[in-house]
Design a protein around this motif. Structure first.
Motif, mmCIF file in Angstrom:
data_model
loop_
_atom_site.group_PDB
_atom_site.id
_atom_site.type_symbol
_atom_site.label_atom_id
_atom_site.label_comp_id
_atom_site.label_asym_id
_atom_site.label_seq_id
_atom_site.Cartn_x
_atom_site.Cartn_y
_atom_site.Cartn_z
ATOM 1 N N ASP A 11 46.088 -16.920 61.704
ATOM 2 C CA ASP A 11 45.046 -17.822 61.229
ATOM 3 C C ASP A 11 44.749 -18.955 62.208
ATOM 4 O O ASP A 11 43.682 -19.570 62.147
ATOM 5 C CB ASP A 11 45.390 -18.385 59.837
ATOM 6 N N GLY A 18 51.775 -23.310 66.206
ATOM 7 C CA GLY A 18 51.946 -24.736 65.929
ATOM 8 C C GLY A 18 50.999 -25.236 64.859
ATOM 9 O O GLY A 18 51.238 -26.281 64.253
ATOM 10 N N TYR A 19 49.906 -24.476 64.616
ATOM 11 C CA TYR A 19 48.931 -24.879 63.595
ATOM 12 C C TYR A 19 48.797 -23.793 62.524
ATOM 13 O O TYR A 19 48.053 -23.957 61.570
ATOM 14 C CB TYR A 19 47.576 -25.173 64.234
ATOM 15 N N SER A 20 49.511 -22.706 62.712
ATOM 16 C CA SER A 20 49.425 -21.560 61.802
ATOM 17 C C SER A 20 50.420 -21.717 60.664
ATOM 18 O O SER A 20 51.466 -22.344 60.821
ATOM 19 C CB SER A 20 49.741 -20.299 62.606
ATOM 20 N N LYS A 21 50.094 -21.078 59.542
ATOM 21 C CA LYS A 21 51.038 -21.100 58.419
ATOM 22 C C LYS A 21 52.296 -20.298 58.741
ATOM 23 O O LYS A 21 53.261 -20.344 57.986
ATOM 24 C CB LYS A 21 50.351 -20.575 57.158
ATOM 25 N N GLY A 26 54.193 -21.081 60.978
ATOM 26 C CA GLY A 26 55.168 -22.079 61.417
ATOM 27 C C GLY A 26 55.243 -22.183 62.922
ATOM 28 O O GLY A 26 54.337 -21.752 63.636
#
Lengths: 364, 364
Positions: free
Chosen positions: B196, B200-203, B205
């Motif tokens: 997505d 670092g910004y994805s769910k 983790g």
């Protein structure tokens, strides 16, 4: 390098302990240095991979680097780095249980807000200045207006500090998704009035960040603060007025927050001072109209008091006594505020925590 | 550490040579490794400070790290780092003369656009996906509509790649200020359809970035590309239509660009293929409708040809021959394109350069 990158590090274990690994077949001493352990030695294992397990750690974000035979080295297996003033370290998050601070700091499987870096016109030096803005989930597709929380950094910080170190976007996404905070716009300002933007984004080029910028606590930033507010109110769908406006800040940002909220007493119903840089003598040195008659301004502010005036500080903070004195002053006047005393000192661990508590208090 | 941080490094000298310094009184060998020099040794001087001067270098952005007795170390005097796939290095810019590429890559004393990270709804996995958007200076305060350039990254990249490695915001600010490019919206997508958002910004983790993501060159990203365009057109003040829409990409992004522009032939008047990942066999392996009858789709595209179809590649690129074959195919059909052959290989040095040339060609 390729081989190096097949090592797993850091590994957050099920019990919230954390294992660090570093490949250095030739090294004679490897330590990990972080805000959880200083000089913790790793042991050499098979294939030249050194390792150590620390913790269990509280759910939080942690920073660290390695020292390999005295050479400071980042973890080649962890691409996540952050800058705090002039130091770059790796970071990791111990997520912990649902709803814990570590969980709030992690990217959730929840609707996400927008994070924008914009430039607003400033009359101070007739230049554009950079500001970071969080817009709540649904802002882009909707038409409603939102209350605004202004969030101010400390000395050595800038408009990047709260979004990177403070994890404001992750916190707000999670706080809003769980109903702990109402949807709001969060504005992260640059309190270094002498610089147009954070290091790396300023027209001054790729300068080395420092702590000793001019005009930093001399009243100028506070004086020009309304121009940020008018920009935000003109640019975004904002609910205006005292009941819909909040401000908080850490250290120098707490100092700024106290002065701004006292100078513009009818604008903020929610005021948060985190480890506030009070009692440093800056006000006297500055001789700025911003700080003149400060007690009278605070009297005026509390004559129509903010709904929440929140003071938080760690009991090991070097500013603890100055904050106690300020509270005693408020007590002596009978002015109502809320107070949180935590452990720890002048640290991002505390400021992340304070933000996670203050944002939910706003606009309720 | 404090002492370490008083060293100046890197120092870009007046003649565009660059001096590196590293304090390591105990070390026996220090080298600097960058895209300008590999294993260049530093000499030990007074006070344990090692140094070397390289260059003069062409105006460009350069990445590097040190090796100290075999340990990879970042420069403790340079807080500017960037991640390329799974490797973090320092970077610096040789600015050079006004108008040079190094100048374009530097933050100018010019009006700045807004950089936003937003999340758009995707039907692929019914999730939100992250996208980076540059809005030109004046967008926030004005009411006019702008043309849109979509910019696509390569394998291992994401929606952060072009803004950090490519310096798209700095380039656009400078190109617009000097009149070399028209004001436009630039949309930097995430071509890893299975994730997505950027690491670092994805769910998912704080995962370690990799090259081998699923569904990366199988036609899915191209298939869902129109949903990005409708989001952009709904969310921003966009001039719609072929004459106002451009697309370009590097490597895998060039491959995606070719397929997207051929599958939606009436949508893009400006198409840029930078070091395009052609001839890898992905199309055959994927068996996706996206790639079926590709030649017929290209015939259809050139029946109402784009105003600019631009192919750029370095003569040391491993994809050079595949790009030559593609050009031969276009030639055999008599389809008009423009072509730039540079030195160098499959590098960000080339892609920054190509972007600086392609953006000015658009919408004129």
């Amino acid at each position: 390098m390729r081989q190096q990158q097949q090592v797993v590090s850091p590994e957050v274990n099920a019990d919230n302990s954390v294992t660090f690994r570093y490949m250095a077949p030739e090294a004679s001493k490897v330590t990990v240095n972080g805000n959880f352990a200083r000089g913790q030695e790793l042991s050499k294992g098979e294939n030249g991979i050194w390792s150590v397990t620390v913790g269990p750690l509280e759910p939080q974000l942690y920073t660290y680097s390695f020292s390999v035979d005295g050479i400071t080295a980042l973890d080649p297996n962890n691409v996540y780095t952050s800058r705090d003033v002039a130091t770059v370290t790796n970071f990791f998050i111990v997520k912990g249980a649902k709803g814990s601070l570590g969980d709030l700091l992690s990217t959730g499987d929840v609707p996400h807000g927008t994070v924008s870096r914009l430039w607003y016109p400033s009359a101070f030096k007739n230049e554009e200045r950079r500001v970071t803005v969080y817009l709540p989930p649904g802002y882009e597709s909707g038409s409603q207006s939102y209350p605004v929380l202004y969030v101010l950094h400390g000395i050595g910080g800038d408009e990047e500090a709260w979004i990177t170190q403070g994890r404001v976007a992750e916190q707000m996404d999670n706080l809003i998704a769980t109903g702990r905070a109402v949807p709001m716009i969060v504005v992260m300002t640059n309190g270094n009035i002498s610089q147009d933007a954070a290091p790396g984004y300023s027209k001054e080029g790729l300068v080395k960040p420092g702590m000793g910028l001019p005009n930093t606590m001399d009243g100028t930033f506070e004086q020009y603060f309304p121009e940020i507010m008018s920009y935000v109110e003109k640019t975004f769908r904002v609910k205006e007025g005292k009941a819909n406006t909040a401000i908080c800040g850490l250290s120098m940002g707490g100092f700024h927050t106290r002065a701004i909220s006292a100078n513009y007493p009818d604008r903020f119903d929610y005021v948060g001072l985190f480890s506030s840089a009070l009692g440093t003598g800056s006000e006297d040195r500055a001789q700025s109209p911003t700080y003149q008659d400060m007690n009278a301004k605070i009297d005026r502010q509390f004559s129509n008091p903010p709904k929440v005036y929140w003071i938080a500080i760690g009991n090991e903070d070097f500013l603890f006594n100055a904050n106690t004195e300020y509270r005693e002053h408020l007590d002596s006047k009978g002015y109502k505020y809320e107070y949180l005393e935590t452990g720890g000192g002048h640290t991002w661990a505390n400021w992340r925590h304070y933000f996670s508590l203050f944002a939910p208090m706003c606009f309720k």
